[in-house]
Motif scaffolding. Structure first.
Motif, PDB file in Angstrom:
ATOM      1  N   GLU A 254       9.589   4.636  -8.416  1.00 54.23           N
ATOM      2  CA  GLU A 254       8.917   3.548  -9.148  1.00 54.23           C
ATOM      3  C   GLU A 254       9.105   2.214  -8.454  1.00 54.23           C
ATOM      4  O   GLU A 254       8.150   1.471  -8.223  1.00 54.23           O
ATOM      5  CB  GLU A 254       9.496   3.447 -10.559  1.00 54.23           C
ATOM      6  CG  GLU A 254       8.897   4.418 -11.534  1.00 54.23           C
ATOM      7  CD  GLU A 254       9.493   4.237 -12.913  1.00 54.23           C
ATOM      8  OE1 GLU A 254       8.984   4.849 -13.834  1.00 54.23           O
ATOM      9  OE2 GLU A 254      10.477   3.488 -13.059  1.00 54.23           O
ATOM     10  N   SER A 257       7.297   2.154  -4.992  1.00 53.57           N
ATOM     11  CA  SER A 257       5.837   2.049  -5.039  1.00 53.57           C
ATOM     12  C   SER A 257       5.426   0.689  -5.590  1.00 53.57           C
ATOM     13  O   SER A 257       4.399   0.146  -5.204  1.00 53.57           O
ATOM     14  CB  SER A 257       5.224   3.195  -5.858  1.00 53.57           C
ATOM     15  OG  SER A 257       5.641   3.105  -7.190  1.00 53.57           O
ATOM     16  N   GLY A 258       6.252   0.141  -6.477  1.00 56.09           N
ATOM     17  CA  GLY A 258       5.980  -1.214  -6.947  1.00 56.09           C
ATOM     18  C   GLY A 258       6.031  -2.201  -5.787  1.00 56.09           C
ATOM     19  O   GLY A 258       5.209  -3.113  -5.686  1.00 56.09           O
ATOM     20  N   LEU A 261       2.944  -1.129  -3.145  1.00 58.08           N
ATOM     21  CA  LEU A 261       1.554  -1.208  -3.604  1.00 58.08           C
ATOM     22  C   LEU A 261       1.304  -2.369  -4.552  1.00 58.08           C
ATOM     23  O   LEU A 261       0.183  -2.619  -4.947  1.00 58.08           O
ATOM     24  CB  LEU A 261       1.158   0.100  -4.316  1.00 58.08           C
ATOM     25  CG  LEU A 261       1.349   1.382  -3.506  1.00 58.08           C
ATOM     26  CD1 LEU A 261       1.166   2.597  -4.377  1.00 58.08           C
ATOM     27  CD2 LEU A 261       0.376   1.399  -2.338  1.00 58.08           C
ATOM     28  N   SER A 263       3.224  -4.652  -8.062  1.00 56.58           N
ATOM     29  CA  SER A 263       4.023  -4.296  -9.240  1.00 56.58           C
ATOM     30  C   SER A 263       3.220  -3.504 -10.268  1.00 56.58           C
ATOM     31  O   SER A 263       3.786  -2.792 -11.089  1.00 56.58           O
ATOM     32  CB  SER A 263       4.602  -5.559  -9.853  1.00 56.58           C
ATOM     33  OG  SER A 263       3.537  -6.373 -10.299  1.00 56.58           O
ATOM     34  N   GLY A 264       1.892  -3.608 -10.236  1.00 63.61           N
ATOM     35  CA  GLY A 264       1.072  -2.830 -11.177  1.00 63.61           C
ATOM     36  C   GLY A 264       1.195  -1.341 -10.963  1.00 63.61           C
ATOM     37  O   GLY A 264       0.842  -0.551 -11.843  1.00 63.61           O
ATOM     38  N   TRP A 265       1.705  -0.925  -9.801  1.00 64.83           N
ATOM     39  CA  TRP A 265       1.771   0.504  -9.478  1.00 64.83           C
ATOM     40  C   TRP A 265       3.117   1.127  -9.823  1.00 64.83           C
ATOM     41  O   TRP A 265       3.337   2.314  -9.559  1.00 64.83           O
ATOM     42  CB  TRP A 265       1.471   0.707  -7.987  1.00 64.83           C
ATOM     43  CG  TRP A 265       0.059   0.382  -7.667  1.00 64.83           C
ATOM     44  CD1 TRP A 265      -0.424  -0.817  -7.214  1.00 64.83           C
ATOM     45  CD2 TRP A 265      -1.064   1.244  -7.808  1.00 64.83           C
ATOM     46  NE1 TRP A 265      -1.793  -0.759  -7.073  1.00 64.83           N
ATOM     47  CE2 TRP A 265      -2.215   0.492  -7.418  1.00 64.83           C
ATOM     48  CE3 TRP A 265      -1.243   2.562  -8.214  1.00 64.83           C
ATOM     49  CZ2 TRP A 265      -3.496   1.035  -7.443  1.00 64.83           C
ATOM     50  CZ3 TRP A 265      -2.515   3.101  -8.228  1.00 64.83           C
ATOM     51  CH2 TRP A 265      -3.629   2.336  -7.848  1.00 64.83           C
ATOM     52  N   ARG A 266       3.981   0.347 -10.420  1.00 66.60           N
ATOM     53  CA  ARG A 266       5.313   0.861 -10.747  1.00 66.60           C
ATOM     54  C   ARG A 266       5.272   2.126 -11.597  1.00 66.60           C
ATOM     55  O   ARG A 266       6.102   3.014 -11.454  1.00 66.60           O
ATOM     56  CB  ARG A 266       6.087  -0.199 -11.528  1.00 66.60           C
ATOM     57  CG  ARG A 266       6.888  -1.174 -10.693  1.00 66.60           C
ATOM     58  CD  ARG A 266       7.746  -1.985 -11.625  1.00 66.60           C
ATOM     59  NE  ARG A 266       8.527  -1.061 -12.454  1.00 66.60           N
ATOM     60  CZ  ARG A 266       9.791  -0.757 -12.226  1.00 66.60           C
ATOM     61  NH1 ARG A 266      10.422  -1.332 -11.243  1.00 66.60           N
ATOM     62  NH2 ARG A 266      10.418   0.104 -12.979  1.00 66.60           N
ATOM     63  N   GLU A 267       4.312   2.160 -12.522  1.00 65.50           N
ATOM     64  CA  GLU A 267       4.280   3.285 -13.468  1.00 65.50           C
ATOM     65  C   GLU A 267       3.616   4.519 -12.859  1.00 65.50           C
ATOM     66  O   GLU A 267       3.649   5.590 -13.461  1.00 65.50           O
ATOM     67  CB  GLU A 267       3.533   2.898 -14.746  1.00 65.50           C
ATOM     68  CG  GLU A 267       3.970   1.576 -15.355  1.00 65.50           C
ATOM     69  CD  GLU A 267       5.410   1.590 -15.805  1.00 65.50           C
ATOM     70  OE1 GLU A 267       5.875   2.669 -16.246  1.00 65.50           O
ATOM     71  OE2 GLU A 267       6.088   0.551 -15.686  1.00 65.50           O
ATOM     72  N   ALA A 268       2.995   4.348 -11.696  1.00 63.84           N
ATOM     73  CA  ALA A 268       2.214   5.450 -11.135  1.00 63.84           C
ATOM     74  C   ALA A 268       3.040   6.720 -10.883  1.00 63.84           C
ATOM     75  O   ALA A 268       2.620   7.810 -11.267  1.00 63.84           O
ATOM     76  CB  ALA A 268       1.506   5.001  -9.867  1.00 63.84           C
ATOM     77  N   PRO A 269       4.232   6.620 -10.266  1.00 60.07           N
ATOM     78  CA  PRO A 269       4.950   7.864  -9.951  1.00 60.07           C
ATOM     79  C   PRO A 269       5.232   8.719 -11.189  1.00 60.07           C
ATOM     80  O   PRO A 269       5.106   9.947 -11.144  1.00 60.07           O
ATOM     81  CB  PRO A 269       6.253   7.367  -9.316  1.00 60.07           C
ATOM     82  CG  PRO A 269       5.941   6.033  -8.796  1.00 60.07           C
ATOM     83  CD  PRO A 269       4.938   5.448  -9.730  1.00 60.07           C
TER      84      PRO A 269
END
Ligand code: ATP
Ligand code: MG
Lengths: 294, 238
Positions: A254, A257-258, A261, A263-269
């Motif tokens: 998390e 990737s934050g 990519l 900080s909006g991508w933190r939840e992606a994993p």
């Protein structure tokens, strides 16, 4: 060491620490699943309630060392209560309504919290200093250390109790074969209640160690449920310390990737992990066990 | 000691036990014999509270226990050693035995000390279990698992044991060993209800027998008489 590399490691460590907290919450899923083949989809709300209980108890002047067990008692009562009023009834009807019921109880808890304590985040008071510790260039706070020690300590303690007390062995017997356990004079329903109480206490404890790092507010709940559930699904609902590995990996991923990519991508994993796990387990997360119950 | 009156029970469809009445006096060994699917296990499970009866009564020690949960029935001293052994596979042999004594042991205290006398008694009866006491129960052979299942029931200090199909899936030599254990148990004064497909051996160890067919008792009598009656042996017991 290269400064950029060090920054990455620092981020991974910070994320991994949060991942330990996810693992602890996920451990609560394992506990109730083993005994009663159901989990609390409002587990994140229990974490939040545990944290608010802790803040409230500190507010009335209790020292930290009394606040943590106090919050755990609140969590244990709530866990027991959820099983008693929602899950047991649905499982008696031999359907999966408990999934919805635990979500509803969680939402109810969430709106109660918003009404009582408001929507803004609050700090969780701790007795240790705020400054960071340094470990070969990696810095972390006492509060982060508390998450790691607390999560590992809590899981170890419960695992020891499962092996070295008669109550714990009985819970294992109920999860292996509830009918045979009943024939030994074990009240399987009590074993299930006990496992929900312990799961609730673990969730509230998680709240008291996560709170100091993230601050406490109503928004922490849903994210924690989702992440802990991803961890539990990946590591398996049945048992094992695989949770810790999955949790730490998710937490680190998390943060990285934050960073990479945005900080909006933190939840992606977490979401990707959950989708992958669901796709790779076509029989469903609860698999054969539920079918046997029906 | 145990009185079953007109008991009816079953699963989703028709009754599998259709009005069975039996009686067991203290210290006796009573056999239930009958072919596959006759309803012996259904009767045993209903007696012990695993199935809720659809009708009839179960009276144990003068008190009605109809419809009590299996754990309550077990706590009163009526204990079932279930068909298929049902040992707790992931737990060790010793943990399985300890669980048999669960209602007597402290939930959070030092339980091994409290149970050590009973454990020694079971180990003396089945020395093989002592050798394997820290092994996972699921890794035992079928015969050893049956010994463990019987040992687990005896750990409860039961006043009445129901043994469901103790010979199931075992080699003849092992069956002999298991039945020797049952005989010595009976000789020590235990009241036993033995459900068994293998009629010849069941009639040898029991005093009295009920022959069950399609959920009803079709014949009953002293085991010796039934065993010596060739018509009975060929008609009901193959
Ligand atoms: N769990 C179950 N669900 C539905 N039907 C069942 C179940 N168990 C047994 N039955 C049915 O109930 C009837 C009686 O079965 P039961 O197991 O009592 O026979 P049994 O005399 O013990 O036979 P066996 O000697 O093979 O053990 C059978 O027709 C069987 O198919
Ligand atoms: Mg049977």
């Amino acid at each position: 060491m290269d400064a950029k590399y060090l920054a990455l490691v620092q981020m991974a460590v910070g994320g991994g620490v949060m991942g330990m907290a996810y693992a602890l919450v996920a451990y609560g899923f394992q506990l109730t699943y083993a005994a009663g083949k159901a989990v609390n989809f409002g587990q994140g709300e229990l974490v939040m309630l545990g944290a608010f209980a802790g803040i409230t108890l500190s507010g009335i002047g209790l020292p930290y060392w009394a606040v943590v067990p106090g919050a755990m008692v609140v969590g244990a009562l709530l866990g027991w209560f959820i099983e008693r009023v929602a899950v047991r009834l649905a499982l008696k009807q031999r359907n999966e309504g408990w999934i919805l019921l635990t979500i509803i109880v969680g939402l109810f808890a969430l709106s109660s919290v918003e009404n009582i304590w408001g929507r803004e985040d609050r700090p969780f008071p701790v007795p240790w200093p705020a400054e960071a510790l340094d470990f070969f260039g990696i810095s972390f706070t006492w509060s982060e250390l508390a998450i790691v020690v607390g999560a590992l300590g809590m899981m170890t303690l419960v695992e020891l109790a499962k092996r070295y007390t008669m109550a714990g062995i009985a819970v294992q017997a109920v999860s292996a074969d509830p009918d045979a356990a009943e024939l030994c004079g074990i009240r399987s329903q009590s074993a299930i209640s006990l496992s929900w109480a312990v799961s609730g206490a673990a969730a509230a404890f998680a709240g008291t160690v996560i709170g100091p790092v993230t601050t406490v507010g109503p928004t922490m709940a849903a994210a924690l449920t989702l992440k802990a559930f991803s961890v539990a699904v990946v590591a398996g609902l049945d048992s094992g310390f695989g949770l810790v590995i999955a949790g730490v990996a998710l937490g680190a991923a998390e943060n990285l990737s934050g960073y990479a990519l945005g900080s909006g991508w933190r939840e992606a994993p977490g979401l990707i992990l959950l989708i992958l796990a669901l796709a790779l387990r076509p029989q469903g997360v609860f698999g054969k066990k539920i079918i046997r119950k029906v | 000691m145990l009185k079953v009156e007109n008991l009816r029970a079953g699963y989703s469809g028709d009754d599998a036990v259709r009005g069975i009445s039996i009686e067991v006096t203290e210290g006796s060994c009573i056999a239930l014999v009958g072919a596959n699917g006759a309803g012996k296990s259904t009767l045993a499970k209903t007696l012990c509270g695993l199935l809720t009866p659809r009708g009839g009564r179960v009276i144990f020690d003068g008190k009605e226990i109809t419809g009590l949960s299996a754990s309550e029935v077990a706590r009163r001293g009526l204990c079932l050693c279930p068909e298929g052994r049902r040992v707790f596979g992931p737990l060790t042999v010793e943990e399985n035995l300890l669980l048999g004594a669960y209602p007597r042991l402290p939930s959070f205290g030092p339980f091994r000390r409290a149970a050590s006398g009973d454990l020694q008694r079971i180990y003396a009866m089945f020395p093989r279990l002592r050798e394997r006491r820290s092994q996972q129960a699921g890794s035992l052979s079928g015969g050893e698992q049956q010994m463990l299942a019987i040992g687990r029931v005896l750990m409860a200090n039961p006043r009445f044991v129901v043994l469901d199909e103790p010979s199931m899936g075992l080699a003849p030599l092992v069956v002999k060993e298991v039945f020797e254990a049952i005989c010595s148990l009976h000789a020590s004064g235990m009241t036993i209800l033995l459900s068994e497909q293998f009629a010849k051996i069941a009639l040898v160890v029991s005093n009295y027998a009920y022959i069950i067919e399609r959920g009803s008792v079709v014949l009953e009598g002293a085991s010796k008489g039934l065993a010596e009656n060739p018509a009975v042996m060929s008609a009901y017991l193959g």
